[in-house]
Design a protein around this motif. Structure first.
Motif, PDB file in Angstrom:
ATOM      1  N   GLU A 648      15.770 -31.980  16.912  1.00 30.83           N
ATOM      2  CA  GLU A 648      14.749 -30.933  16.889  1.00 30.83           C
ATOM      3  C   GLU A 648      15.207 -29.819  17.828  1.00 30.83           C
ATOM      4  O   GLU A 648      15.515 -30.074  18.992  1.00 30.83           O
ATOM      5  N   LEU A 650      14.229 -26.891  19.970  1.00 26.84           N
ATOM      6  CA  LEU A 650      13.026 -26.344  20.589  1.00 26.84           C
ATOM      7  C   LEU A 650      13.244 -24.903  21.015  1.00 26.84           C
ATOM      8  O   LEU A 650      14.291 -24.555  21.570  1.00 26.84           O
ATOM      9  N   THR A 651      12.267 -24.058  20.787  1.00 27.24           N
ATOM     10  CA  THR A 651      12.283 -22.701  21.328  1.00 27.24           C
ATOM     11  C   THR A 651      11.978 -22.771  22.825  1.00 27.24           C
ATOM     12  O   THR A 651      11.491 -23.805  23.327  1.00 27.24           O
ATOM     13  N   GLU A 653       9.526 -21.617  24.452  1.00 30.85           N
ATOM     14  CA  GLU A 653       8.106 -21.934  24.642  1.00 30.85           C
ATOM     15  C   GLU A 653       7.853 -23.413  24.411  1.00 30.85           C
ATOM     16  O   GLU A 653       7.111 -24.068  25.165  1.00 30.85           O
ATOM     17  N   GLU A 654       8.464 -23.969  23.357  1.00 30.37           N
ATOM     18  CA  GLU A 654       8.290 -25.395  23.072  1.00 30.37           C
ATOM     19  C   GLU A 654       8.949 -26.253  24.156  1.00 30.37           C
ATOM     20  O   GLU A 654       8.418 -27.309  24.526  1.00 30.37           O
ATOM     21  N   GLU A 656       9.182 -25.501  27.272  1.00 32.32           N
ATOM     22  CA  GLU A 656       8.313 -25.473  28.448  1.00 32.32           C
ATOM     23  C   GLU A 656       7.156 -26.444  28.295  1.00 32.32           C
ATOM     24  O   GLU A 656       6.752 -27.104  29.260  1.00 32.32           O
ATOM     25  N   ARG A 657       6.625 -26.566  27.074  1.00 33.05           N
ATOM     26  CA  ARG A 657       5.503 -27.498  26.850  1.00 33.05           C
ATOM     27  C   ARG A 657       5.945 -28.954  26.962  1.00 33.05           C
ATOM     28  O   ARG A 657       5.136 -29.820  27.291  1.00 33.05           O
ATOM     29  N   ARG A 658       7.202 -29.223  26.666  1.00 33.77           N
ATOM     30  CA  ARG A 658       7.682 -30.609  26.665  1.00 33.77           C
ATOM     31  C   ARG A 658       8.590 -30.888  27.869  1.00 33.77           C
ATOM     32  O   ARG A 658       9.459 -31.759  27.819  1.00 33.77           O
ATOM     33  N   SER A 694      16.717 -22.306  24.683  1.00 36.92           N
ATOM     34  CA  SER A 694      16.467 -23.262  23.612  1.00 36.92           C
ATOM     35  C   SER A 694      17.004 -24.624  24.041  1.00 36.92           C
ATOM     36  O   SER A 694      17.946 -24.702  24.835  1.00 36.92           O
TER      37      SER A 694
END
Length: 833
Positions: A648, A650-651, A653-654, A656-658, A694
């Motif tokens: 996967e 991840l951008t 932003e993604e 940072e969330r994970r 990323s």
């Protein structure tokens, strides 16, 4: 070592000088027949034509074709500078790097050119000396008190060895494998031509001196052997140009055949014809090219040649300035011609002559210091050199009608004016740093001039009253006062430089600087520059604010990571500013992991180059996984899919969330290896740094087990793997699957390149001609697996069939690269300044 060699040379000259009469030497020098000078110039021309032809052979050997103007620039100017400065291979290599590199010859080809020329000269010199020994063994034996039969046998054996070498080159067709290096055998024909051309070069050079000796005293064959021995000993001594060593051998070997005074006069004339005249002609050639460049009408290859000439101008002016300074110093230490002083007696007061001699000598000392500033392209050094030269136009006349000095200084002024635009760096001459080696060079010049003074005036009995004698014909006191003034000035300038204060404090980047660096990174294509956003490196911005260097400091090492980031036209100034910043604080400047196409910037800054290894670059346009060569990666993908692996991307932003998931994987990886976070040249796990990129996240049956950060810029041309971590439970195929799938995703997204990072010490082979660094690095590569898996890392990356691009370390000082490299290891290990 330089001071020791200088002392030995002066001791040799002192012993030989007992048979030399200064006035007789000067008389012989002034009355050298023009006919013999013309023959000497013709022989010099023959020698330099052979040198140019040797470069033609070397270019043919490496398969390079260049314009004739570039050949003339690189070969003739390189030979002229190499002969004048000494260390011909090193100086000639630097000149050829700029001249040939400007028209597309690659760095490795230029290295092979210099090796080919150096090896050819060594074999050719041996063949030349052996042939001379065979042809004139009886005369040489009588001259040197050696057995003629032994000389003849030694010469025959040497010629047989040379013939065997040529024969082996003809028989051997395949490249010679020496460690990881392959050396192409030039072939018998090319080898023989190179040896013959070296012989022609030596014949011309020897004849240039032989013509200046008294006629009929020694035959040319005998003198050829003497010349070959003197040349070889001059090269072995590593004294610039063999100065002193060469002369001592020739005067000693000629013995009673030629009066020492006449031999010394011939040697002085030879230095002027064979060394100074080509140096002046090289300056004329550079001036012509610079004027053509100013006209602005050249295009294509011609324009590149002219640009290469511009790069050579500071080197040439630095060498010539040092030579002019030495000339002025020696002039102050030797007596002026009596008739010229008598002519001044009725025109000038005594104080004018005294002051002119004194200040002319001081100007010579200043020239030695200014020369370094010209090497560094400082505009302040250029202006001071011009002022000193203009002042000496007047002083050369008033101190003794020194017309020869006037001619040389006039040419020097012309060269300064023509090359003005090459010296635009806004730095003061007084603020430039000096190395210990430079002070040693100046000390050697002053020591040599002191010996010349006492040799020229050895018939004058020394008394303390000499210091206070002021008369037109009292030249010894005038020279003593000039020597004292020169020594005091050099000591004051040297102490002022050595006692400069240096704080060496490095400040961490501010939030504003990080923001500015981030904007610059986004506007260019090299994704590795994202390491600047880790916040562990300081920044040096260009004057325009459009580019920067990232660096850190440990001990005395100021280490910049990568090439400058930003427009290439601003790199030159940034590199020089960083070198000066380190020097101002008493440190050494180093540039870590720079690319091959940027090496001219660092060579121009006077830095030494070491190869560090090679970076693996995957060309994504070729990454299709079709065909036999990709079978291993296709298997890794299929095996990973069977084990439940999925990728996967991840951008930011993604990511940072994970971040907690990524932190868990990273902590597991560090705990397993009992390691700590790295820094400087290695990406570290910092939540703010990771969240700005990323991230390729790998899951195994839905459970995240590995990740790799992907550094990119707004240009989306290149991606670089940053930090890589995996858990202990991840599949053995996890990382291979991750990189393969990531490369496919990036290719689909339009990226052209994926960097897998550098393999340290890769591509550094060991050969008999290798430097000590290459030999040590080769041993570490072969046997250092217990410390670091060098070969395993390259083997893993080779699975992706990358293009291997060399990466280098550029650093100042003789041992600076090795010390800086040790400091880089400590910095990368997470240790601070």
């Amino acid at each position: 070592m330089a001071l020791v060699v200088c002392g030995i040379v002066l001791a040799l000259l002192h012993g030989l000088s007992h048979g030399i009469d200064y006035q007789a030497m000067v008389h012989a020098l002034r009355h050298t027949p023009n006919r013999l000078l013309a023959w000497s110039v013709a022989a010099t021309a023959l020698s330099y034509l052979a040198l140019i032809a040797r470069d033609v052979c070397a270019l043919h050997y490496v398969g390079a074709r260049i314009p004739g103007s570039a050949l003339l620039l690189g070969s003739f100017c390189g030979s002229a500078l190499g002969n004048a400065v000494g260390f011909g291979a090193l100086t000639g290599g630097a000149v050829r790097y700029r001249a040939y590199g400007a028209v597309g010859v690659q760095p490795d080809q230029i290295t092979r050119i210099m090796l080919f020329i150096t090896a050819g000269f060594g074999v050719g010199l041996a063949a030349y000396a052996a042939a001379s020994a065979v042809l004139a063994s009886t005369a040489i034996g009588r001259l040197l008190h050696l057995p003629a039969e032994g000389l003849r046998l030694g010469g025959v054996a040497t010629l047989a060895s040379v013939a065997l070498t040529v024969l082996l080159c003809g028989v051997r067709r395949a490249p010679v494998q020496l460690g990881q290096w392959q050396i192409d055998v030039p072939g018998a024909g090319l080898t023989l031509v190179q040896i013959v051309l070296t012989g022609v070069d030596l014949v011309g050079a020897a004849a240039a001196l032989w013509f200046l000796l008294p006629e009929g005293r020694v035959d040319f064959a005998s003198f050829s052997a003497i010349y070959a021995a003197a040349t070889a000993l001059g090269v072995i001594s590593h004294v610039p140009g063999g100065l002193g060593v060469f002369e001592a051998v020739v005067v000693f070997a000629l013995g009673n055949r030629v009066s020492p005074s006449l031999a010394a006069a011939a040697l002085l004339a030879y230095r002027a014809v064979y060394f100074l005249l080509p140096l002046i002609l090289a300056g004329v050639l550079l001036a012509v090219y610079e004027l053509a460049r100013l006209a602005g009408r050249a295009t294509g290859a011609t324009e590149r040649v002219l640009r290469g000439a511009g790069l050579l101008a500071p080197i040439y002016l630095g060498v010539f300035t040092f030579a002019v300074g030495t000339m002025l110093i020696v002039s102050g230490a030797t007596p002026a011609f009596g008739k010229r002083l008598a002519a001044l007696h009725d025109l000038l007061p005594l104080w004018a002559v005294e002051m002119s001699s004194f200040f002319g000598s001081l100007a010579g000392v200043l020239m030695l210091f200014v020369a370094r500033g010209l090497f560094h392209r400082l505009d302040g050094a250029w202006w001071l050199a011009l002022v000193l030269a203009l002042a000496n136009l007047f002083l050369s006349i008033t101190k003794g009608l020194a017309w020869d000095e006037l001619a040389v200084i006039s040419f020097f002024i012309l060269m300064l004016l023509v090359t003005r635009r090459e010296f635009t760096r806004p730095a003061s001459f007084l603020r430039q740093p000096f190395t210990v080696e430079w002070f040693v060079g100046i000390a050697v010049v002053l020591a040599g001039s002191s010996w010349i003074l006492f040799f020229a005036f050895r018939d004058v009995a020394y008394t303390h009253d000499l210091w206070w004698h002021f008369e037109f014909d009292e030249q010894a006191p005038r020279a003593l006062r000039a020597l004292l003034g020169m020594a005091v000035l050099a000591l004051v300038l040297g102490c002022a430089q050595l006692m400069r204060t240096a704080s060496g404090r490095v400040e961490p980047p501010t939030v504003e600087e990080l923001g500015q660096a981030g904007r610059i990174i986004g506007e260019q294509g090299r994704s590795e520059a994202m390491l600047a956003m880790m916040g562990d490196k300081s920044f040096l911005f260009s004057g325009s604010g459009r580019s920067f260097l990232m660096y850190a400091k440990r001990g005395r090492s100021w280490v910049a990571l990568y090439d400058p980031v930003g427009p290439r036209e601003e790199w030159h100034e940034l590199i020089w500013r960083f070198v000066e910043l380190a020097d101002e604080h008493g440190g050494r400047a180093a540039f870590y992991q720079v690319r091959a196409d940027s090496l001219p910037f660092y060579l121009d800054a006077g830095l030494k180059i070491l190869k560090l290894g090679e970076e693996a670059i995957v060309r994504l346009s070729d990454f299709t996984l079709q065909g036999g060569r990709w079978q291993g990666l296709r298997y890794a993908l299929k095996r990973g899919e069977r084990e439940g692996l999925s990728l996967e991307l991840l951008t930011p932003e993604e990511a940072e969330r994970r971040i907690q998931t990524l932190t868990r994987i990273s902590d597991d990886w560090l705990s397993e290896r009992r390691a700590k976070e790295k820094s400087f040249s290695v990406a570290a796990f910092d939540p703010s740094f990771i969240a700005a990129q990323s991230v390729a996240l790998l899951s195994q049956r839905g459970d995240p087990v590995a990740f790799a950060s992907v550094m990119t810029t707004d240009q989306r041309q290149e991606a670089t793997i940053g930090i890589m971590r995996h858990t202990t439970t991840a599949s053995p195929y996890a990382m291979e699957f991750l990189f393969t799938a990531l490369a496919q995703r990036l290719r689909e997204a339009g990226f052209a390149r994926l960097s897998l990072g550098m393999a340290p010490l890769a591509g550094i082979g060991r050969t008999p001609l290798s430097s000590r660094w290459h030999r040590i690095a080769g041993l570490v590569w072969e046997h250092g697996g217990r410390v670091y898996n060098f070969q395993g890392l390259r083997t893993f990356k080779n699975k992706f069939h990358p293009a291997w691009e060399p990466r280098y370390l550029a650093a100042s000082g003789a041992i600076g690269p090795f010390v800086a490299l040790a400091d880089v290891v400590v910095l990368a290990g997470g240790n601070k300044t």
